[in-house]
Design a protein around this motif. Structure first.
Motif, short mmCIF file in Angstrom:
data_model
loop_
_atom_site.label_atom_id
_atom_site.label_comp_id
_atom_site.label_asym_id
_atom_site.label_seq_id
_atom_site.Cartn_x
_atom_site.Cartn_y
_atom_site.Cartn_z
N THR A 18 0.85 -1.18 0.00
CA THR A 18 0.00 0.00 0.00
C THR A 18 0.89 1.23 0.00
N PHE A 19 0.61 2.15 -0.93
CA PHE A 19 1.40 3.36 -1.12
C PHE A 19 0.52 4.58 -0.92
N ARG A 20 1.06 5.58 -0.21
CA ARG A 20 0.34 6.84 0.01
C ARG A 20 0.74 7.84 -1.07
N TYR A 21 -0.28 8.48 -1.63
CA TYR A 21 -0.13 9.59 -2.57
C TYR A 21 -0.98 10.73 -2.03
N LEU A 50 -6.14 0.45 6.07
CA LEU A 50 -5.08 1.38 5.65
C LEU A 50 -5.62 2.52 4.79
N ASN A 51 -6.89 2.45 4.44
CA ASN A 51 -7.48 3.38 3.48
C ASN A 51 -8.03 4.62 4.20
N PRO A 52 -7.45 5.82 3.92
CA PRO A 52 -7.84 7.01 4.67
C PRO A 52 -9.05 7.77 4.10
N SER A 53 -9.50 7.39 2.93
CA SER A 53 -10.55 8.18 2.28
C SER A 53 -11.70 7.27 1.84
N SER A 54 -12.66 7.86 1.17
CA SER A 54 -13.80 7.10 0.66
C SER A 54 -13.54 6.53 -0.74
N SER A 55 -12.32 6.68 -1.23
CA SER A 55 -11.93 6.13 -2.53
C SER A 55 -10.94 4.99 -2.32
N TYR A 56 -11.14 3.91 -3.06
CA TYR A 56 -10.27 2.73 -2.97
C TYR A 56 -9.66 2.51 -4.34
N PHE A 57 -8.33 2.58 -4.43
CA PHE A 57 -7.60 2.39 -5.67
C PHE A 57 -6.79 1.11 -5.57
N CYS A 58 -6.88 0.27 -6.61
CA CYS A 58 -6.28 -1.05 -6.53
C CYS A 58 -5.80 -1.53 -7.89
N ILE A 59 -4.60 -2.11 -7.91
CA ILE A 59 -4.12 -2.84 -9.08
C ILE A 59 -3.93 -4.28 -8.62
N LEU A 60 -4.65 -5.19 -9.26
CA LEU A 60 -4.61 -6.61 -8.92
C LEU A 60 -3.86 -7.35 -10.01
N ASP A 61 -2.76 -7.97 -9.64
CA ASP A 61 -1.93 -8.69 -10.60
C ASP A 61 -2.19 -10.19 -10.49
N ASN A 62 -2.84 -10.73 -11.49
CA ASN A 62 -3.01 -12.18 -11.61
C ASN A 62 -2.37 -12.65 -12.92
N LYS A 137 -6.86 7.99 -12.56
CA LYS A 137 -8.02 8.19 -11.69
C LYS A 137 -7.60 8.72 -10.33
N LEU A 138 -6.51 8.19 -9.79
CA LEU A 138 -6.00 8.65 -8.50
C LEU A 138 -5.55 10.11 -8.59
N THR A 139 -4.84 10.45 -9.65
CA THR A 139 -4.38 11.83 -9.85
C THR A 139 -5.56 12.78 -9.98
N ASN A 140 -6.57 12.38 -10.74
CA ASN A 140 -7.77 13.22 -10.89
C ASN A 140 -8.48 13.43 -9.56
N THR A 141 -8.51 12.40 -8.73
CA THR A 141 -9.13 12.52 -7.41
C THR A 141 -8.34 13.49 -6.54
N LEU A 142 -7.01 13.37 -6.57
CA LEU A 142 -6.17 14.30 -5.80
C LEU A 142 -6.38 15.75 -6.26
N LEU A 143 -6.46 15.95 -7.56
CA LEU A 143 -6.68 17.30 -8.09
C LEU A 143 -8.05 17.84 -7.68
N ALA A 144 -9.06 17.00 -7.76
CA ALA A 144 -10.41 17.42 -7.36
C ALA A 144 -10.45 17.77 -5.87
N ASN A 145 -9.78 16.95 -5.06
CA ASN A 145 -9.74 17.22 -3.62
C ASN A 145 -9.01 18.51 -3.30
N SER A 146 -7.92 18.80 -4.04
CA SER A 146 -7.17 20.04 -3.78
C SER A 146 -7.96 21.27 -4.19
N ASN A 147 -8.86 21.11 -5.17
CA ASN A 147 -9.69 22.24 -5.60
C ASN A 147 -10.82 22.53 -4.63
#
Length: 149
Positions: A18-21, A50-62, A137-147
């Motif tokens: 899990t990585f924080r951005y 570990l998730n601090p917000s109402s958004s869950y971002f995930c990359i699943l490698d199978n 999607k994560l970057t767009n969420t961060l930008l929307a939150n900063s606005n």
């Protein structure tokens, strides 16, 4: 954009990092063996903590194509688990060579819609495509939150 690793480990046939951005986190999951509902419940409970917000971002490698079973009722249960954990938006990309996984993505989208969980999902055989999709999607969420401030 480089995130800061805040936790890693293994749980129920999943390896996770899990990585924080900024105000969001990205969960990178890799399947290590057969996965069904019980394994998913365990990894979601671990990562939801570990998730601090109402958004869950995930990359699943199978990409090793381990058996990965899921039913519509499993998806419904998992959606409710996410919602109970405070998640309102789920963004995910699955890396797999199993072309039939596209059907599971459609089932997951339908289940999420029925549960009022906003959901953006893809399956791909390309790790770069998965990374680009989720990170945009994560970057767009961060930008929307900063606005908002």
């Amino acid at each position: 954009m480089k995130g800061k690793k805040i936790k890693s480990g293994t749980v129920s046939n999943f390896e996770f990092e899990t990585f924080r951005y900024g105000t969001e986190v990205l969960h990178r999951l890799r399947i290590l063996g057969k996965v069904g509902l019980e394994e998913r419940i365990d990894v979601y409970k671990t990562t939801l903590d570990l998730n601090p917000s109402s958004s869950y971002f995930c990359i699943l490698d199978n990409s090793h194509n381990f058996e990965n079973t899921v039913t519509y009722s499993d998806l419904d249960y998992l959606d409710k688990l996410l919602l109970d954990g405070g998640i309102r938006v789920f963004t995910g990309a699955t890396i797999t060579y199993d072309e039939s996984f596209a059907f599971i993505v459609k089932l997951a989208q339908r289940s999420a819609a029925m549960n009022n969980l906003k959901c953006d999902l893809i399956s791909t055989d390309n790790a770069g495509t998965a990374e680009e999709f989720v990170m945009s999607k994560l970057t767009n969420t961060l930008l929307a939150n900063s606005n908002e401030y």
